[in-house]
Motif scaffolding. Structure first.
Motif, PDB file in Angstrom:
ATOM      1  N   GLY A  73      33.578 -23.146   3.022  1.00  0.00           N
ATOM      2  CA  GLY A  73      33.440 -21.795   2.492  1.00  0.00           C
ATOM      3  C   GLY A  73      34.233 -21.550   1.217  1.00  0.00           C
ATOM      4  O   GLY A  73      34.293 -20.428   0.737  1.00  0.00           O
ATOM      5  N   TYR A  74      34.852 -22.589   0.667  1.00  0.00           N
ATOM      6  CA  TYR A  74      35.655 -22.442  -0.546  1.00  0.00           C
ATOM      7  C   TYR A  74      34.995 -23.121  -1.738  1.00  0.00           C
ATOM      8  O   TYR A  74      34.256 -24.094  -1.595  1.00  0.00           O
ATOM      9  CB  TYR A  74      37.049 -23.047  -0.351  1.00  0.00           C
ATOM     10  CG  TYR A  74      37.938 -22.206   0.519  1.00  0.00           C
ATOM     11  CD1 TYR A  74      38.699 -21.175  -0.023  1.00  0.00           C
ATOM     12  CD2 TYR A  74      38.016 -22.432   1.884  1.00  0.00           C
ATOM     13  CE1 TYR A  74      39.520 -20.394   0.780  1.00  0.00           C
ATOM     14  CE2 TYR A  74      38.840 -21.657   2.695  1.00  0.00           C
ATOM     15  CZ  TYR A  74      39.580 -20.641   2.130  1.00  0.00           C
ATOM     16  OH  TYR A  74      40.382 -19.867   2.929  1.00  0.00           O
ATOM     17  N   SER A  75      35.285 -22.599  -2.924  1.00  0.00           N
ATOM     18  CA  SER A  75      34.823 -23.162  -4.187  1.00  0.00           C
ATOM     19  C   SER A  75      35.960 -23.080  -5.182  1.00  0.00           C
ATOM     20  O   SER A  75      36.967 -22.399  -4.941  1.00  0.00           O
ATOM     21  CB  SER A  75      33.626 -22.378  -4.730  1.00  0.00           C
ATOM     22  OG  SER A  75      32.524 -22.455  -3.862  1.00  0.00           O
ATOM     23  N   VAL A  76      35.811 -23.764  -6.298  1.00  0.00           N
ATOM     24  CA  VAL A  76      36.765 -23.688  -7.408  1.00  0.00           C
ATOM     25  C   VAL A  76      35.978 -23.531  -8.699  1.00  0.00           C
ATOM     26  O   VAL A  76      34.785 -23.803  -8.746  1.00  0.00           O
ATOM     27  CB  VAL A  76      37.676 -24.936  -7.511  1.00  0.00           C
ATOM     28  CG1 VAL A  76      38.578 -25.073  -6.311  1.00  0.00           C
ATOM     29  CG2 VAL A  76      36.868 -26.195  -7.735  1.00  0.00           C
ATOM     30  N   ILE A  77      36.661 -23.138  -9.756  1.00  0.00           N
ATOM     31  CA  ILE A  77      36.074 -23.094 -11.085  1.00  0.00           C
ATOM     32  C   ILE A  77      36.498 -24.375 -11.788  1.00  0.00           C
ATOM     33  O   ILE A  77      37.653 -24.785 -11.714  1.00  0.00           O
ATOM     34  CB  ILE A  77      36.584 -21.880 -11.896  1.00  0.00           C
ATOM     35  CG1 ILE A  77      36.314 -20.562 -11.166  1.00  0.00           C
ATOM     36  CG2 ILE A  77      35.973 -21.872 -13.298  1.00  0.00           C
ATOM     37  CD1 ILE A  77      34.868 -20.252 -10.943  1.00  0.00           C
ATOM     38  N   THR A  78      35.528 -25.000 -12.481  1.00  0.00           N
ATOM     39  CA  THR A  78      35.844 -26.175 -13.285  1.00  0.00           C
ATOM     40  C   THR A  78      35.617 -25.836 -14.753  1.00  0.00           C
ATOM     41  O   THR A  78      34.830 -24.958 -15.091  1.00  0.00           O
ATOM     42  CB  THR A  78      34.958 -27.378 -12.901  1.00  0.00           C
ATOM     43  OG1 THR A  78      33.595 -27.049 -13.146  1.00  0.00           O
ATOM     44  CG2 THR A  78      35.151 -27.771 -11.446  1.00  0.00           C
ATOM     45  N   ARG A  89      37.142 -17.983  -2.186  1.00  0.00           N
ATOM     46  CA  ARG A  89      36.006 -17.668  -1.315  1.00  0.00           C
ATOM     47  C   ARG A  89      34.812 -17.217  -2.160  1.00  0.00           C
ATOM     48  O   ARG A  89      34.968 -16.772  -3.305  1.00  0.00           O
ATOM     49  CB  ARG A  89      36.368 -16.546  -0.331  1.00  0.00           C
ATOM     50  CG  ARG A  89      37.352 -16.962   0.718  1.00  0.00           C
ATOM     51  CD  ARG A  89      36.600 -17.557   1.843  1.00  0.00           C
ATOM     52  NE  ARG A  89      37.503 -17.866   2.950  1.00  0.00           N
ATOM     53  CZ  ARG A  89      37.173 -18.679   3.905  1.00  0.00           C
ATOM     54  NH1 ARG A  89      35.984 -19.238   3.905  1.00  0.00           N
ATOM     55  NH2 ARG A  89      37.992 -18.942   4.869  1.00  0.00           N
ATOM     56  N   LYS A  90      33.625 -17.302  -1.590  1.00  0.00           N
ATOM     57  CA  LYS A  90      32.383 -16.928  -2.273  1.00  0.00           C
ATOM     58  C   LYS A  90      32.459 -15.509  -2.833  1.00  0.00           C
ATOM     59  O   LYS A  90      32.052 -15.254  -3.969  1.00  0.00           O
ATOM     60  CB  LYS A  90      31.211 -17.054  -1.297  1.00  0.00           C
ATOM     61  CG  LYS A  90      29.876 -16.689  -1.869  1.00  0.00           C
ATOM     62  CD  LYS A  90      28.771 -16.828  -0.829  1.00  0.00           C
ATOM     63  CE  LYS A  90      27.436 -16.400  -1.371  1.00  0.00           C
ATOM     64  NZ  LYS A  90      26.376 -16.504  -0.380  1.00  0.00           N
ATOM     65  N   ASP A  91      32.983 -14.576  -2.043  1.00  0.00           N
ATOM     66  CA  ASP A  91      33.083 -13.178  -2.493  1.00  0.00           C
ATOM     67  C   ASP A  91      33.942 -13.039  -3.747  1.00  0.00           C
ATOM     68  O   ASP A  91      33.683 -12.185  -4.591  1.00  0.00           O
ATOM     69  CB  ASP A  91      33.650 -12.293  -1.391  1.00  0.00           C
ATOM     70  CG  ASP A  91      32.709 -12.156  -0.199  1.00  0.00           C
ATOM     71  OD1 ASP A  91      31.525 -12.534  -0.332  1.00  0.00           O
ATOM     72  OD2 ASP A  91      33.150 -11.679   0.859  1.00  0.00           O
ATOM     73  N   ASP A  92      34.981 -13.880  -3.871  1.00  0.00           N
ATOM     74  CA  ASP A  92      35.863 -13.823  -5.032  1.00  0.00           C
ATOM     75  C   ASP A  92      35.147 -14.241  -6.311  1.00  0.00           C
ATOM     76  O   ASP A  92      35.556 -13.865  -7.408  1.00  0.00           O
ATOM     77  CB  ASP A  92      37.081 -14.724  -4.833  1.00  0.00           C
ATOM     78  CG  ASP A  92      37.944 -14.306  -3.657  1.00  0.00           C
ATOM     79  OD1 ASP A  92      37.990 -13.099  -3.355  1.00  0.00           O
ATOM     80  OD2 ASP A  92      38.567 -15.188  -3.033  1.00  0.00           O
ATOM     81  N   LEU A  93      34.095 -15.047  -6.158  1.00  0.00           N
ATOM     82  CA  LEU A  93      33.397 -15.601  -7.319  1.00  0.00           C
ATOM     83  C   LEU A  93      32.081 -14.897  -7.648  1.00  0.00           C
ATOM     84  O   LEU A  93      31.390 -15.294  -8.577  1.00  0.00           O
ATOM     85  CB  LEU A  93      33.128 -17.091  -7.075  1.00  0.00           C
ATOM     86  CG  LEU A  93      34.402 -17.928  -6.930  1.00  0.00           C
ATOM     87  CD1 LEU A  93      34.088 -19.309  -6.411  1.00  0.00           C
ATOM     88  CD2 LEU A  93      35.132 -17.999  -8.251  1.00  0.00           C
ATOM     89  N   GLU A  94      31.770 -13.862  -6.899  1.00  0.00           N
ATOM     90  CA  GLU A  94      30.516 -13.140  -7.128  1.00  0.00           C
ATOM     91  C   GLU A  94      30.479 -12.587  -8.548  1.00  0.00           C
ATOM     92  O   GLU A  94      31.403 -11.913  -9.003  1.00  0.00           O
ATOM     93  CB  GLU A  94      30.371 -12.005  -6.114  1.00  0.00           C
ATOM     94  CG  GLU A  94      28.987 -11.444  -6.052  1.00  0.00           C
ATOM     95  CD  GLU A  94      28.810 -10.520  -4.862  1.00  0.00           C
ATOM     96  OE1 GLU A  94      28.223  -9.448  -5.072  1.00  0.00           O
ATOM     97  OE2 GLU A  94      29.260 -10.860  -3.760  1.00  0.00           O
ATOM     98  N   GLY A  95      29.427 -12.909  -9.298  1.00  0.00           N
ATOM     99  CA  GLY A  95      29.259 -12.423 -10.658  1.00  0.00           C
ATOM    100  C   GLY A  95      29.951 -13.252 -11.720  1.00  0.00           C
ATOM    101  O   GLY A  95      29.844 -12.950 -12.917  1.00  0.00           O
TER     102      GLY A  95
END
Length: 115
Positions: A73-78, A89-95
């Protein structure tokens, strides 16, 4: 030249699809032209090699800011393929993808990886 497909760093599959529309598996071996420069970072050369002066083709998704899934359920920015933020979390990266490059840089600064 003969190549063996591999998953790019941080991924578990090749992301390369055959004529039948199915993804080619990691470890698939195949012959390509000696001047082949595609699929940068997605294969190892087993024999032969690129022609003198050949330049690799890069994936535009590997350039600039991109969201990369980490699992659980986690992602990062590259940035240009290198992780630059902590796990989010997905919600943090929305938009995120719709932001300007300046706004993306500011978001990354607020969520940068801990040293």
């Amino acid at each position: 030249m003969k190549i063996r497909l591999k998953a790019p760093a941080g991924l578990e599959s090749t992301g390369i699809y055959g004529k039948d529309g199915k993804e080619m598996p990691v470890g698939h071996e195949m012959e390509v032209a000696d001047d082949f420069t595609g699929w940068n970072g997605r294969f190892d050369i087993l024999s032969g090699g690129p022609a003198k002066g050949a330049k690799p083709v890069t994936n535009p998704a590997d350039e600039g800011y991109a969201v990369k899934k980490k699992g659980g359920g986690y992602s990062v920015i590259t940035l240009d393929g290198e992780e630059v933020t902590k796990s989010l979390r997905k919600d943090d990266l929305e938009g995120f993808d719709e932001l300007t490059d300046e706004d993306k840089a500011a978001f990354v600064e607020l969520n940068k990886k801990e040293a």
